[in-house]
Design an enzyme around this catalytic site. Structure first.
Site, mmCIF file in Angstrom:
data_model
loop_
_atom_site.group_PDB
_atom_site.id
_atom_site.type_symbol
_atom_site.label_atom_id
_atom_site.label_comp_id
_atom_site.label_asym_id
_atom_site.label_seq_id
_atom_site.Cartn_x
_atom_site.Cartn_y
_atom_site.Cartn_z
ATOM 1 N N LYS A 151 0.861 -1.187 0.000
ATOM 2 C CA LYS A 151 0.000 0.000 0.000
ATOM 3 C C LYS A 151 0.896 1.236 0.000
ATOM 4 O O LYS A 151 1.459 1.602 1.024
ATOM 5 C CB LYS A 151 -0.902 0.049 1.234
ATOM 6 C CG LYS A 151 -1.919 1.191 1.134
ATOM 7 C CD LYS A 151 -2.504 1.604 2.467
ATOM 8 C CE LYS A 151 -1.803 2.769 3.098
ATOM 9 N NZ LYS A 151 -1.786 4.039 2.333
ATOM 10 N N GLU A 197 9.474 1.406 11.290
ATOM 11 C CA GLU A 197 10.461 2.473 11.105
ATOM 12 C C GLU A 197 9.721 3.776 11.296
ATOM 13 O O GLU A 197 8.871 4.116 10.477
ATOM 14 C CB GLU A 197 10.964 2.398 9.663
ATOM 15 C CG GLU A 197 12.425 2.202 9.423
ATOM 16 C CD GLU A 197 13.313 2.203 10.619
ATOM 17 O OE1 GLU A 197 13.710 1.108 11.024
ATOM 18 O OE2 GLU A 197 13.630 3.280 11.150
ATOM 19 N N CYS A 238 12.966 11.242 7.993
ATOM 20 C CA CYS A 238 13.072 10.764 9.376
ATOM 21 C C CYS A 238 14.494 10.959 9.879
ATOM 22 O O CYS A 238 14.731 10.956 11.077
ATOM 23 C CB CYS A 238 12.614 9.319 9.494
ATOM 24 S SG CYS A 238 13.447 8.231 8.383
ATOM 25 N N GLU A 296 9.043 15.422 16.895
ATOM 26 C CA GLU A 296 9.396 15.469 15.472
ATOM 27 C C GLU A 296 8.505 16.495 14.762
ATOM 28 O O GLU A 296 7.277 16.405 14.815
ATOM 29 C CB GLU A 296 9.205 14.091 14.839
ATOM 30 C CG GLU A 296 9.695 14.047 13.402
ATOM 31 C CD GLU A 296 9.633 12.649 12.810
ATOM 32 O OE1 GLU A 296 8.606 11.984 12.960
ATOM 33 O OE2 GLU A 296 10.634 12.237 12.178
HETATM 34 C C1 UN1 Z 1 13.417 8.377 5.604
HETATM 35 O O1 UN1 Z 1 13.392 9.587 5.782
HETATM 36 O O2 UN1 Z 1 12.396 7.678 5.839
HETATM 37 O O3 UN1 Z 1 19.472 8.495 5.220
HETATM 38 C C2 UN1 Z 1 14.569 7.646 5.064
HETATM 39 C C3 UN1 Z 1 18.687 9.160 4.554
HETATM 40 C C4 UN1 Z 1 17.907 8.479 3.449
HETATM 41 C C5 UN1 Z 1 16.753 7.729 3.989
HETATM 42 C C6 UN1 Z 1 15.750 8.508 4.721
HETATM 43 N N1 UN1 Z 1 18.789 7.591 2.723
HETATM 44 O O4 UN1 Z 1 18.523 10.329 4.755
#
Ligand code: UN1
Length: 494
Positions: free
Chosen positions: A174, A249, A283, A384
């Protein structure tokens, strides 16, 4: 040129059974990009049935053959990189050099997973008894449900889908409803390389109507999720109740420590890239700078200069350095944190509001924002924000910097800028995040190293790297006794 897209179920392109649809919009311009199926539990059920139907055939396909298919897919992604990058920029807003990187991660992940098809190592070990043989092998779990966010609409799905398929599972995906077109492209690419029908399925729609039925469906064995902590916690709870494997995650509150012996100009560039790249919607984004008081003012000045110089606009246009937030909800969220900052007595050194002006008024643009006078325990230093906002916390020592970094509910990425090797190694040992960088910002993880974090960032899993198969396989221990006798283990073998 708005197009109508469909779900990909059992190798066929089909609309939602209800006939309902939703629109995909460009966050920089407001333009309509396409119409997608607004699916429900019935469509999800069709996809799970297709995935279960293909399971046995796919498990019996040798892993190197499964890997070859991923290798071909990687080649195809590389050929179509520019088209895919443009589509990603159009639907989620980040600038082209970043979406090219996002797609490249998919290429890298395809090759990495393909190679794993010729390894997938088990462990052999001697038996404790004579004339007996022992080994352990990885086996697929079944059907993997994949739910992902919009900020890395290509790369993050590939971290989950490619290892899951390589291991012999089938997949129901999804995509985020903010980036459905990338889900469509992935299915189209799999179709083009000849992946057998039912092995990979895409069901479009929202979390409530597709994601949640996926978590609850008895035919889905594993749920792999990237997204918010609130949703992740619900998935973990429901997954535990149903006895499912759940890999999560989630958020980050990543800090860059800048010591007084650092290259301050290098650190400023890294902070600006980590904080404002992808409009802060990573993230791994840099959202805290934990800076030694002796270099604080100099660093703030440089980061503010870089923030003010950034050119905002449509990520497809030449020279644009920062795109929009993905939607109005994110705009409300980021703007809301400006009120929180004001209440907490923080200084907004630059930015702090919606960006307006030529080429910006139809999009969700927010000014690159620098907050100073932030204290470690304030909400703006703990929660966040997921926007182009970075807060400066002043510290007096390495020990204090490390303590400040570690005291958040998240633990994804952290970084230290220093020229002192002892400080670097101390930080590598004591920073309690899943990823630690030295003299490099908090973003830019490479696919062949484990990706994930501690505390609220995850639930102990790591994606990609040498850990890529862990979430998607069970271990099976195999014993063969060729002694011709009944040999009894452990208690009575004397
Ligand atoms: C994300 O923001 O879910 O290390 C992953 C990084 C990227 C991955 C981010 N390769 O900033």
């Amino acid at each position: 040129m708005s197009q109508t897209f469909q779900n990909y179920i059992g190798g066929k392109w089909v609309p939602a059974r209800s006939g309902k649809t939703f629109e995909n919009l460009n966050p920089a311009t407001g333009d309509k990009l396409g119409t997608f199926p607004e699916s429900g539990a019935d469509d999800l059920d069709d996809a799970v049935k297709a995935a279960r139907g293909a399971m046995r055939m796919w498990q019996l396909t040798p892993a190197p053959k499964r890997g070859e298919m991923l290798y071909k897919l990687g080649q195809l992604i590389a050929e179509k990189k520019e088209m895919l990058a443009q589509a990603a920029t159009r639907e989620m807003g980040k600038i082209l050099i970043e979406t090219r990187g996002d797609v490249q991660e998919g290429v890298d992940m395809a090759y990495l997973a393909a190679g794993e098809g010729r390894r997938m190592y088990g462990v052999t070990t001697p038996s404790e008894m004579p004339n007996k043989w022992a080994m352990s092998v990885r086996v697929p779990i079944g059907v993997v449900g994949v739910i992902t966010a919009w900020n890395f609409p290509f790369a993050v799905p590939t971290w989950k889908i490619f290892p899951a398929l390589l291991a012999g599972n089938t997949v129901v995906f999804k995509p985020s409803e903010e980036t459905p077109e990338m889900g469509y492209h992935l299915a189209k690419l799999f179709e083009e390389v000849g992946l057998p029908a039912g092995v990979f399925n895409v069901v479009h729609g929202n979390g409530k109507n597709v994601g949640w039925p996926m978590v609850q469906h008895p035919g889905v064995d594993v749920v792999s999720f990237t997204g918010s902590n609130a949703i992740g916690a619900q998935i973990a709870t429901e997954g535990a109740r149903l006895g499912k494997r759940v890999s999560l995650e989630m958020g980050g509150k990543n800090g860059v420590i800048v010591m007084d012996d650092a290259d301050v100009s290098l650190a400023a560039n890294a902070v600006a890239w980590g904080a404002f790249g992808t409009t802060g919607q990573r993230c791994t984004a840099t959202s805290r700078v934990i800076v030694h008081e002796r270099v604080h003012d100099e660093l703030v000045k440089l980061v503010v200069q870089r923030a003010q110089a950034l050119k905002l606009g449509d990520g497809l246009k030449d020279g644009v350095e920062m795109g929009p937030l993905v939607n109005d909800k994110q705009m409300q969220r980021v703007s809301g944190y400006m009120k929180v900052a004001a209440e907490e007595g923080v200084t907004i050194a630059t930015g702090g509001a919606r960006a307006t002006g030529a080429g910006l008024d139809n999009g969700h643009f927010f000014q690159p924002t620098v907050l100073t006078g932030v204290q470690a325990k304030m909400r703006v230093a703990q929660e966040e924000i997921f926007g182009p906002v970075v807060g400066f916390v002043k510290v007096k020592s390495l020990e204090e910097a490390i303590a400040v970094n570690n005291e958040t509910p998240f633990g994804l990425s952290s970084s230290i800028f220093t020229s002192n090797v002892n400080a670097a190694f101390t930080a590598m040992r004591d920073l309690t995040t899943g990823i630690v960088y030295v003299n490099h910002g908090t973003t830019g993880a490479e696919t062949h190293l484990p990706f994930g974090g501690t505390r609220g960032t995850g639930n102990g899993h790591r994606e990609a790297g040498h850990t890529m198969l862990d979430a998607f396989t069970e271990w099976k221990s195999l014993y063969v006794d060729f002694s011709g006798k009944v040999q009894r283990a452990q208690i009575d073998n004397n």
